[in-house]
Design a protein around this motif. Structure first.
Motif, PDB file in Angstrom:
ATOM      1  N   UNK A 196       0.836  -1.105  -0.032  1.00  3.23           N
ATOM      2  CA  UNK A 196       0.059   0.000  -0.012  1.00  3.23           C
ATOM      3  C   UNK A 196       0.935   1.063  -0.044  1.00  3.23           C
ATOM      4  N   UNK A 197       0.203   2.520   0.012  1.00  6.20           N
ATOM      5  CA  UNK A 197       0.755   3.725  -0.015  1.00  6.20           C
ATOM      6  C   UNK A 197       1.330   4.092   1.322  1.00  6.20           C
ATOM      7  N   UNK A 198       2.128   5.086   1.643  1.00  2.00           N
ATOM      8  CA  UNK A 198       2.755   5.424   2.974  1.00  2.00           C
ATOM      9  C   UNK A 198       1.736   5.327   4.027  1.00  2.00           C
ATOM     10  N   UNK A 199       0.519   5.875   3.810  1.00  6.45           N
ATOM     11  CA  UNK A 199      -0.561   6.129   4.893  1.00  6.45           C
ATOM     12  C   UNK A 199      -1.128   4.700   5.436  1.00  6.45           C
ATOM     13  N   UNK A 200      -1.113   3.744   4.167  1.00  9.87           N
ATOM     14  CA  UNK A 200      -1.515   2.290   4.581  1.00  9.87           C
ATOM     15  C   UNK A 200      -0.355   1.686   5.656  1.00  9.87           C
ATOM     16  N   UNK A 201       0.866   1.910   5.222  1.00  8.80           N
ATOM     17  CA  UNK A 201       2.057   1.464   5.784  1.00  8.80           C
ATOM     18  C   UNK A 201       2.276   1.836   7.185  1.00  8.80           C
ATOM     19  N   UNK A 202       2.127   3.148   7.406  1.00 10.22           N
ATOM     20  CA  UNK A 202       2.032   3.768   8.765  1.00 10.22           C
ATOM     21  C   UNK A 202       1.108   3.327   9.530  1.00 10.22           C
ATOM     22  N   UNK A 203      -0.112   3.234   8.839  1.00 11.57           N
ATOM     23  CA  UNK A 203      -1.417   3.010   9.617  1.00 11.57           C
ATOM     24  C   UNK A 203      -1.162   1.375  10.217  1.00 11.57           C
ATOM     25  N   UNK A 204      -0.711   0.746   9.604  1.00 14.17           N
ATOM     26  CA  UNK A 204      -0.451  -0.691   9.869  1.00 14.17           C
ATOM     27  C   UNK A 204       0.621  -0.908  11.154  1.00 14.17           C
ATOM     28  N   UNK A 205       1.555  -0.258  10.938  1.00 19.14           N
ATOM     29  CA  UNK A 205       2.665  -0.054  12.148  1.00 19.14           C
ATOM     30  C   UNK A 205       1.898   0.597  13.386  1.00 19.14           C
TER      31      UNK A 205
END
Length: 206
Positions: free
Chosen positions: A83-92
């Motif tokens: 996913x985009x940066x937001x998807x990756x940060x949300x996951x973390x």
């Protein structure tokens, strides 16, 4: 019981042509890779051994989280996922729900332990913490233990002067936000030149 603070450093496997592409367009791919590797190594030395928090490398692509490491040894590693940066940060941010969690990038040469300490201190009284970047983005995002962050990174104009404002607009009413010191990440040739001036001034180089 609240778990130890967890600091995730977002890193990309240091491969020519795959890192700092905007910067590479201004200073060349080799110089951009050299800057990225050096900035990441220095940041991990500054932050990674501080016992006030646990440091984890959040790696992209995911396969780089396994096997031989191009980074200093001793750090836990996890994949950022797709996913985009937001998807990756949300996951973390959704990981380790019992712990205060903060995410930083690896391309912020002025980031020091005191900035991370200030973020975790702020999260004792605030729901979210942001480290504003000079370009309108942010160099840190953190959340208090147990805070749901679903939807926080929807419709963000990444790599624009609106990234922090867009993210803040997604924060539900009543949530407390702490803003930290403003720092500059190095994304292009102008930012690189300013960083070199600051570095040389600290070294006493004319």
């Amino acid at each position: 019981m609240t778990a130890s603070p967890r600091l995730y450093v977002f890193v990309r496997a240091p491969m020519l042509g795959a890192v700092k592409r905007r910067l590479a367009a201004d200073i060349g791919e080799v110089a951009a890779l050299r800057f990225y590797r050096d900035a990441t190594d220095r940041l991990l030395r500054r932050l990674g051994r501080d016992r006030r928090w646990d440091t984890v490398l959040a790696v992209t692509p995911d396969r780089a989280a396994d096997g031989a490491s191009p980074w200093a040894p001793g750090f836990a590693r996890v994949g950022q996922g797709g996913g985009d940066l937001g998807a990756r940060m949300g996951r973390i941010l959704a990981a380790d729900p019992a712990a205060p969690v903060a995410i930083v990038g690896s391309d912020i040469p002025d980031l020091a332990p005191r900035h991370v300490s200030a973020a975790f201190a702020a999260l004792r009284g605030a729901d979210l913490a942001f480290g504003p970047a000079a370009d309108g983005g942010y160099w840190l995002v953190g959340r208090r233990p147990g805070l749901p962050t679903r939807g926080l990174f929807e419709n963000i104009r990444w790599s624009s002067p609106h990234a922090l404002a867009d993210t803040s607009a997604n924060v539900p009413p009543g949530r407390r936000i702490a803003l930290l010191d403003m720092l500059e990440d190095v994304d292009d040739g102008e930012g690189y030149a300013r960083w070199r001036l600051r570095r040389n001034a600290r070294r006493g180089v004319r």
